[in-house]
Design an enzyme around this catalytic site. Structure first.
Site, PDB file in Angstrom:
ATOM      1  N   HIS A 289       8.308  12.631  15.317  1.00 58.88           N
ATOM      2  CA  HIS A 289       8.837  12.517  13.954  1.00 58.88           C
ATOM      3  C   HIS A 289      10.348  12.707  14.033  1.00 58.88           C
ATOM      4  O   HIS A 289      10.821  13.564  14.793  1.00 58.88           O
ATOM      5  CB  HIS A 289       8.284  13.637  13.052  1.00 58.88           C
ATOM      6  CG  HIS A 289       7.062  13.285  12.280  1.00 58.88           C
ATOM      7  ND1 HIS A 289       6.284  14.232  11.653  1.00 58.88           N
ATOM      8  CD2 HIS A 289       6.491  12.093  11.993  1.00 58.88           C
ATOM      9  CE1 HIS A 289       5.275  13.647  11.026  1.00 58.88           C
ATOM     10  NE2 HIS A 289       5.375  12.346  11.218  1.00 58.88           N
TER      11      HIS A 289
ATOM     12  N   CYS B  10       9.185  20.797   8.586  1.00 53.15           N
ATOM     13  CA  CYS B  10       7.887  20.170   8.294  1.00 53.15           C
ATOM     14  C   CYS B  10       7.101  20.945   7.244  1.00 53.15           C
ATOM     15  O   CYS B  10       6.321  20.370   6.492  1.00 53.15           O
ATOM     16  CB  CYS B  10       6.995  20.118   9.523  1.00 53.15           C
ATOM     17  SG  CYS B  10       7.756  19.568  11.015  1.00 53.15           S
TER      18      CYS B  10
HETATM   19  N1  ARG Z   1       0.075  17.886  13.466  1.00 50.69           N
HETATM   20  C1  ARG Z   1       0.977  17.206  12.604  1.00 50.69           C
HETATM   21  C2  ARG Z   1       1.082  15.752  12.998  1.00 50.69           C
HETATM   22  O1  ARG Z   1       1.075  15.464  14.165  1.00 50.69           O
HETATM   23  C3  ARG Z   1       2.306  17.869  12.603  1.00 50.69           C
HETATM   24  C4  ARG Z   1       3.278  17.309  11.620  1.00 50.69           C
HETATM   25  C5  ARG Z   1       4.605  17.983  11.637  1.00 50.69           C
HETATM   26  N2  ARG Z   1       5.496  17.359  10.740  1.00 50.69           N
HETATM   27  C6  ARG Z   1       6.778  16.995  10.987  1.00 50.69           C
HETATM   28  N3  ARG Z   1       7.503  16.607   9.949  1.00 50.69           N
HETATM   29  N4  ARG Z   1       7.257  16.965  12.190  1.00 50.69           N
HETATM   30  O2  ARG Z   1       1.141  14.883  12.172  1.00 50.69           O
END
Ligand code: ARG
Length: 261
Positions: free
Chosen positions: A157, A251
């Site tokens: 991300h 997040c």
């Molecule tokens: N387990 C989640 C996923 O892989 C974690 C998300 C974390 N969010 C972020 N904005 N990095 O989607």
């Protein structure tokens, strides 16, 4: 924010995740310390009700991107996270946001994958977002979009590897981006500052900025020192339990109004 009542690693959709690895009690404590940090900084926090069977719902940045009173809802790549969106959509509707959607074929993961830089928007592609998300956002929001390709699975991300500080300065982890995207960052950003590898892996980029404060993951000394030199006060919070699911402070926080920061 969303309380981590049902938070756990129940599936593995990024390389941080290992089934059943969360210490739930500790996760609860860490989440409360983040929540209380915001209250101390006089940041107003709204809560959305957690739902059984949606362990990643706690990551409130990911279900949409907000601009003023409009939200563009997400279209998650993985089936496991898709059911979170209707709950957030509902919340946004009830709180007088105009809800807009991406076409079904266009994957988009909200403020996890798109970061405001003054009036411009950085948008990730290559892992969770479709390429097309950048064009759509440009069209719908009428803003300049800087599209960046993510190439490292640990930095899936954009908010795990890029941290816009102000109109001159942006922090980034070079190895998370394709060479072309590094070039375009260099071209666009007057003061582009690399994270140290160790701190990039300790979720330094996944921080939350207010007018004068930066809320950051504990243990990022170099980042902290640099933020000090730019005149920001730093508050450290340990959300390491959430790193085990691939998430951090940014997040865990869906920003709905800059005025409340
Ligand atoms: N387990 C989640 C996923 O892989 C974690 C998300 C974390 N969010 C972020 N904005 N990095 O989607």
């Amino acid at each position: 924010m969303c309380e981590p009542h049902f938070f756990q690693v129940q599936y593995e959709i990024n390389p941080w995740m290992k089934l059943g690895s969360i210490d739930k009690k500790n996760a609860g404590k860490q989440w409360v310390s983040l929540y209380e940090t915001y209250l101390k900084l006089e940041i107003a926090v709204d809560l959305i009700k957690p739902q059984a069977g949606l362990p990643d719902m706690v990551f409130s940045a990911d279900q949409g991107l907000v601009k003023e009173k409009t939200v563009i809802c997400s279209n998650f790549l993985y089936q496991e996270r898709r059911k979170e969106v209707p709950y957030y959509e509902n919340w946004y509707q009830q709180n007088d946001f105009e809800v807009k959607k991406m076409p079904e074929t266009c994957f988009f993961e909200g403020a996890g994958e798109s970061l405001w830089w003054e009036d411009k928007l950085f948008v990730g592609k290559g892992q969770r977002n479709s390429k097309e998300a950048s064009f759509r956002l440009k069209e719908v929001l009428g803003v300049e979009v800087i599209s960046l390709e993510l190439i490292n699975p640990f930095f899936y991300h954009l908010d795990t590897c890029l941290f816009p500080l102000n109109k001159e300065t942006v922090f980034y982890y070079p190895k998370a981006f394709s060479p072309i995207s590094v070039k375009s960052l260099r071209k666009k950003v007057p003061d582009l500052v690399p994270f140290e590898e160790k701190e990039a892996f300790n979720f330094a980029a996944n921080s939350l900025l207010t007018d004068h404060h930066a809320v950051i993951q504990t243990g990022n000394k170099d980042f902290r020192r640099r933020l000090d030199s730019y005149g920001y006060k730093t508050v450290e919070v340990d959300v390491s339990e959430f790193s085990k699911a691939g998430g951090g402070i940014h997040c865990l926080t869906g920003v709905i109004a800059e005025s409340s920061l």
